[in-house]
Design an enzyme around this catalytic site. Structure first.
Site, mmCIF file in Angstrom:
data_model
loop_
_atom_site.group_PDB
_atom_site.id
_atom_site.type_symbol
_atom_site.label_atom_id
_atom_site.label_comp_id
_atom_site.label_asym_id
_atom_site.label_seq_id
_atom_site.Cartn_x
_atom_site.Cartn_y
_atom_site.Cartn_z
ATOM 1 N N GLY A 85 22.116 -20.842 -49.034
ATOM 2 C CA GLY A 85 23.247 -20.361 -49.836
ATOM 3 C C GLY A 85 24.501 -20.181 -48.983
ATOM 4 O O GLY A 85 24.520 -20.523 -47.807
ATOM 5 N N VAL A 86 25.554 -19.629 -49.597
ATOM 6 C CA VAL A 86 26.797 -19.382 -48.863
ATOM 7 C C VAL A 86 26.856 -17.898 -48.477
ATOM 8 O O VAL A 86 26.898 -17.031 -49.351
ATOM 9 C CB VAL A 86 28.038 -19.768 -49.715
ATOM 10 N N ARG B 122 29.501 -35.872 -45.124
ATOM 11 C CA ARG B 122 29.073 -34.537 -44.719
ATOM 12 C C ARG B 122 27.746 -34.585 -43.959
ATOM 13 O O ARG B 122 27.613 -34.051 -42.870
ATOM 14 C CB ARG B 122 28.919 -33.699 -45.983
ATOM 15 N N ASN C 270 25.143 -16.559 -38.131
ATOM 16 C CA ASN C 270 26.565 -16.599 -38.474
ATOM 17 C C ASN C 270 27.150 -15.189 -38.414
ATOM 18 O O ASN C 270 26.447 -14.207 -38.625
ATOM 19 C CB ASN C 270 26.728 -17.156 -39.903
ATOM 20 N N ASP D 289 20.858 -19.189 -44.537
ATOM 21 C CA ASP D 289 19.915 -19.883 -45.419
ATOM 22 C C ASP D 289 20.694 -20.940 -46.202
ATOM 23 O O ASP D 289 21.834 -21.249 -45.867
ATOM 24 C CB ASP D 289 19.152 -18.896 -46.314
ATOM 25 N N LEU E 197 27.193 -25.663 -44.399
ATOM 26 C CA LEU E 197 26.189 -26.611 -43.900
ATOM 27 C C LEU E 197 25.275 -27.070 -45.032
ATOM 28 O O LEU E 197 24.967 -26.305 -45.953
ATOM 29 C CB LEU E 197 25.393 -25.947 -42.781
ATOM 30 N N GLU F 39 33.690 -7.439 -34.117
ATOM 31 C CA GLU F 39 32.804 -8.616 -34.057
ATOM 32 C C GLU F 39 32.462 -8.970 -32.610
ATOM 33 O O GLU F 39 31.336 -9.366 -32.317
ATOM 34 C CB GLU F 39 33.492 -9.831 -34.693
ATOM 35 N N HIS G 180 30.302 -13.029 -40.246
ATOM 36 C CA HIS G 180 31.223 -13.110 -41.386
ATOM 37 C C HIS G 180 32.049 -11.826 -41.441
ATOM 38 O O HIS G 180 31.505 -10.724 -41.286
ATOM 39 C CB HIS G 180 30.427 -13.302 -42.677
HETATM 40 C C1 GAR Z 1 35.964 -14.521 -37.253
HETATM 41 O O1 GAR Z 1 36.585 -13.360 -37.743
HETATM 42 C C2 GAR Z 1 34.746 -14.846 -38.083
HETATM 43 O O2 GAR Z 1 34.111 -13.731 -38.606
HETATM 44 C C3 GAR Z 1 35.351 -15.685 -39.172
HETATM 45 O O3 GAR Z 1 36.289 -16.494 -38.538
HETATM 46 C C4 GAR Z 1 36.852 -15.754 -37.447
HETATM 47 C C5 GAR Z 1 36.897 -16.648 -36.239
HETATM 48 O O4 GAR Z 1 37.777 -16.169 -35.295
HETATM 49 N N1 GAR Z 1 34.351 -16.447 -39.847
HETATM 50 C C6 GAR Z 1 34.385 -16.712 -41.157
HETATM 51 O O5 GAR Z 1 35.278 -16.355 -41.894
HETATM 52 C C7 GAR Z 1 33.195 -17.515 -41.655
HETATM 53 N N2 GAR Z 1 33.185 -17.541 -43.085
HETATM 54 P P1 GAR Z 1 37.853 -16.788 -33.832
HETATM 55 O O6 GAR Z 1 38.002 -18.296 -33.968
HETATM 56 O O7 GAR Z 1 39.056 -16.143 -33.209
HETATM 57 O O8 GAR Z 1 36.562 -16.397 -33.132
#
Ligand code: GAR
Length: 210
Positions: free
Chosen positions: A161-162, A83, A125, A159, A111, A192, A127
């Site tokens: 954490g997750v 990792r 990030n 940070d 990470l 998003e 989410h």
């Molecule tokens: C997105 O919806 C993002 O929020 C999520 O993965 C998707 C990526 O879509 N991320 C997570 O779940 C992180 N924990 P994409 O590859 O089509 O952009």
């Protein structure tokens, strides 16, 4: 809460902040960001990096003329070393490309503290939930299972954490009767794709303080 975060410098159209976008899958969020950056912005993507050589998102980067590389886990190494060794490879690529801000866009790896400390404040990030609700890899499934009537998306600094760093912005999405994971995921992604570029504009022009 905001200890140890060093935010990116203030960019401009003439001297944009240099972004790396990290993806694991199809990269629809990356594609939306690259479309947004066709106009002059205070940020510009200079590197697309995936943890798999065949991640679909790499093609979006290539189509936009951005250096786009797969950096897979070094499977020759023992699991305990793999990792951090992987992150050292990733970090070397970021440094070689003179990256100033790392944008996680569907990057499905947690990470290590080593990497997070190196980039803290310059590691962001997105989410697909209203954090702190439904962290982790199954946000849509968890929201549906909990019977939530509203969910959404969150942009946050990373940070140690997750899914737990300082929140920069959130958007709510209604859960509709009959929604399954896929329908909800697609509706959240549409939001998003608007929210992430907006937050990057603020972050890369000195309009966010912690
Ligand atoms: C997105 O919806 C993002 O929020 C999520 O993965 C998707 C990526 O879509 N991320 C997570 O779940 C992180 N924990 P994409 O590859 O089509 O952009």
């Amino acid at each position: 809460m905001s200890e140890g975060f060093v935010l990116p410098r203030s960019g401009s159209e003439a001297n944009p902040v240099r972004l790396a976008v990290l993806v694991s899958g199809g990269g629809s969020g990356l594609a939306a960001l690259l479309r947004y950056q066709r106009a002059q912005r205070c940020h510009r993507t200079v590197l697309v990096l995936a943890d798999k050589v065949d991640a679909g998102g790499l093609q979006h980067g290539r189509d936009a003329g951005v250096r786009s590389i797969g950096v897979p886990l070094p499977m020759n190494l023992d699991k305990s070393e793999r990792r951090e060794a992987h992150e050292r490879l990733v970090n070397a690529e970021l440094e070689a490309a003179e990256v100033e801000l790392v944008v996680l866009s569907g990057y499905m790896r947690i990470l290590t503290p080593w990497f997070v400390r190196r980039w803290k404040g310059r590691l962001v990030n997105i989410h697909p939930s209203l954090l702190p609700n439904f962290p982790g890899a199954h946000a849509h499934r968890d929201a549906l299972a909990a019977g939530a009537s509203v969910t959404g998306c969150t942009v946050h600094l990373v940070d140690e954490g997750v899914d737990s760093g300082p929140i920069l912005a959130q958007r709510e999405i209604e859960v509709l009767p009959g929604d399954d994971e896929e329908a909800l995921q697609e509706r959240i992604k549409l939001e998003e794709h608007v929210l992430y570029p907006e937050v990057l504009d603020r972050l890369c022009s000195g309009r966010i303080s912690l």
